[in-house]
Design an enzyme around this catalytic site. Sequence first.
Site, PDB file in Angstrom:
ATOM      1  N   ASP A   8     107.843  -6.911  84.871  1.00  0.00           N
ATOM      2  CA  ASP A   8     106.803  -6.928  83.840  1.00  0.00           C
ATOM      3  C   ASP A   8     105.459  -6.655  84.517  1.00  0.00           C
ATOM      4  O   ASP A   8     105.281  -6.925  85.703  1.00  0.00           O
ATOM      5  CB  ASP A   8     106.760  -8.295  83.145  1.00  0.00           C
ATOM      6  CG  ASP A   8     105.807  -8.312  81.956  1.00  0.00           C
ATOM      7  OD1 ASP A   8     105.761  -7.315  81.201  1.00  0.00           O
ATOM      8  OD2 ASP A   8     105.103  -9.321  81.773  1.00  0.00           O
ATOM      9  N   GLU A  10     101.023  -6.790  83.705  1.00  0.00           N
ATOM     10  CA  GLU A  10      99.865  -7.066  82.864  1.00  0.00           C
ATOM     11  C   GLU A  10      98.841  -6.007  83.234  1.00  0.00           C
ATOM     12  O   GLU A  10      98.801  -5.544  84.380  1.00  0.00           O
ATOM     13  CB  GLU A  10      99.325  -8.477  83.072  1.00  0.00           C
ATOM     14  CG  GLU A  10     100.283  -9.594  82.681  1.00  0.00           C
ATOM     15  CD  GLU A  10     100.749  -9.577  81.235  1.00  0.00           C
ATOM     16  OE1 GLU A  10     100.003  -9.077  80.359  1.00  0.00           O
ATOM     17  OE2 GLU A  10     101.868 -10.051  80.977  1.00  0.00           O
ATOM     18  N   GLU A  53      89.037  -8.215  75.373  1.00  0.00           N
ATOM     19  CA  GLU A  53      90.244  -8.272  74.526  1.00  0.00           C
ATOM     20  C   GLU A  53      91.507  -8.355  75.386  1.00  0.00           C
ATOM     21  O   GLU A  53      92.493  -8.983  74.984  1.00  0.00           O
ATOM     22  CB  GLU A  53      90.309  -7.109  73.532  1.00  0.00           C
ATOM     23  CG  GLU A  53      90.272  -5.727  74.145  1.00  0.00           C
ATOM     24  CD  GLU A  53      88.871  -5.160  74.356  1.00  0.00           C
ATOM     25  OE1 GLU A  53      88.784  -3.937  74.569  1.00  0.00           O
ATOM     26  OE2 GLU A  53      87.867  -5.908  74.327  1.00  0.00           O
ATOM     27  N   HIS A  58      95.946 -12.037  78.642  1.00  0.00           N
ATOM     28  CA  HIS A  58      96.550 -12.517  79.887  1.00  0.00           C
ATOM     29  C   HIS A  58      95.708 -13.535  80.642  1.00  0.00           C
ATOM     30  O   HIS A  58      96.203 -14.161  81.578  1.00  0.00           O
ATOM     31  CB  HIS A  58      96.909 -11.358  80.813  1.00  0.00           C
ATOM     32  CG  HIS A  58      95.833 -10.339  80.990  1.00  0.00           C
ATOM     33  ND1 HIS A  58      94.599 -10.618  81.527  1.00  0.00           N
ATOM     34  CD2 HIS A  58      95.823  -9.019  80.670  1.00  0.00           C
ATOM     35  CE1 HIS A  58      93.883  -9.518  81.551  1.00  0.00           C
ATOM     36  NE2 HIS A  58      94.593  -8.527  81.034  1.00  0.00           N
ATOM     37  N   HIS A 151      99.803 -14.378  78.414  1.00  0.00           N
ATOM     38  CA  HIS A 151     100.806 -13.512  79.033  1.00  0.00           C
ATOM     39  C   HIS A 151     100.586 -13.537  80.537  1.00  0.00           C
ATOM     40  O   HIS A 151      99.469 -13.382  81.021  1.00  0.00           O
ATOM     41  CB  HIS A 151     100.684 -12.079  78.514  1.00  0.00           C
ATOM     42  CG  HIS A 151     101.167 -11.928  77.113  1.00  0.00           C
ATOM     43  ND1 HIS A 151     102.377 -11.359  76.817  1.00  0.00           N
ATOM     44  CD2 HIS A 151     100.615 -12.285  75.938  1.00  0.00           C
ATOM     45  CE1 HIS A 151     102.545 -11.359  75.500  1.00  0.00           C
ATOM     46  NE2 HIS A 151     101.483 -11.923  74.953  1.00  0.00           N
ATOM     47  N   ASP A 156     106.564 -14.315  82.175  1.00  0.00           N
ATOM     48  CA  ASP A 156     107.247 -13.454  81.203  1.00  0.00           C
ATOM     49  C   ASP A 156     108.576 -12.943  81.762  1.00  0.00           C
ATOM     50  O   ASP A 156     109.567 -12.848  81.034  1.00  0.00           O
ATOM     51  CB  ASP A 156     106.354 -12.288  80.785  1.00  0.00           C
ATOM     52  CG  ASP A 156     105.212 -12.717  79.861  1.00  0.00           C
ATOM     53  OD1 ASP A 156     105.115 -13.924  79.542  1.00  0.00           O
ATOM     54  OD2 ASP A 156     104.418 -11.855  79.477  1.00  0.00           O
TER      55      ASP A 156
END
Length: 176
Positions: A8, A10, A53, A58, A151, A156
Amino acid sequence: MKRSVLFDTETTGLDPATGDRVIEIAAIELIDDLPTGEVYHTLVDPERDVPPESTRVHGFTRDDLVGKPKFGEIAQGFLDFIGGDKLIAHNAPFDFGFVNAELALCKKPPLDRQRMVDTLVIAKKRFPGLPNNLDALCRRYNIDLSERTTHNALLDCRLLAEVYVELMGVVNAGWA
């Protein structure tokens, strides 16, 4: 034994074509679809701002990432960890797109999309018409989400590893 890697990312935003960059990458080794405990994880200096945003998603700000390695400095370590094995991600085209954009910037070959396993596609086939984001799947499988306030690539991955075991129907997984 079949090795695969679940991973994963970010990012600073949603589109590497507009300059968004990876800020965190994590991967978990699976053998026969079960986590082995071998993990790759690092924060990455995106060499740019982190829009508010994105920080809301995260939790990382530009200040959190200054001084962390740049993607070019971690690329080979990540590639070594994933090897040539199958790569599993939730909404995999997103993560592949970002990693491949970063690899292009450091003049490394892209990840072959033939290696891609998208758990979102699997979930949509298994649960058509239902929400299939990671949170919804965790709730459906009674996987504890209490640590997930934002996140985070490593968390995750750990959650997705549990979801993946359920999606693939691995019996007696021993993963709790």
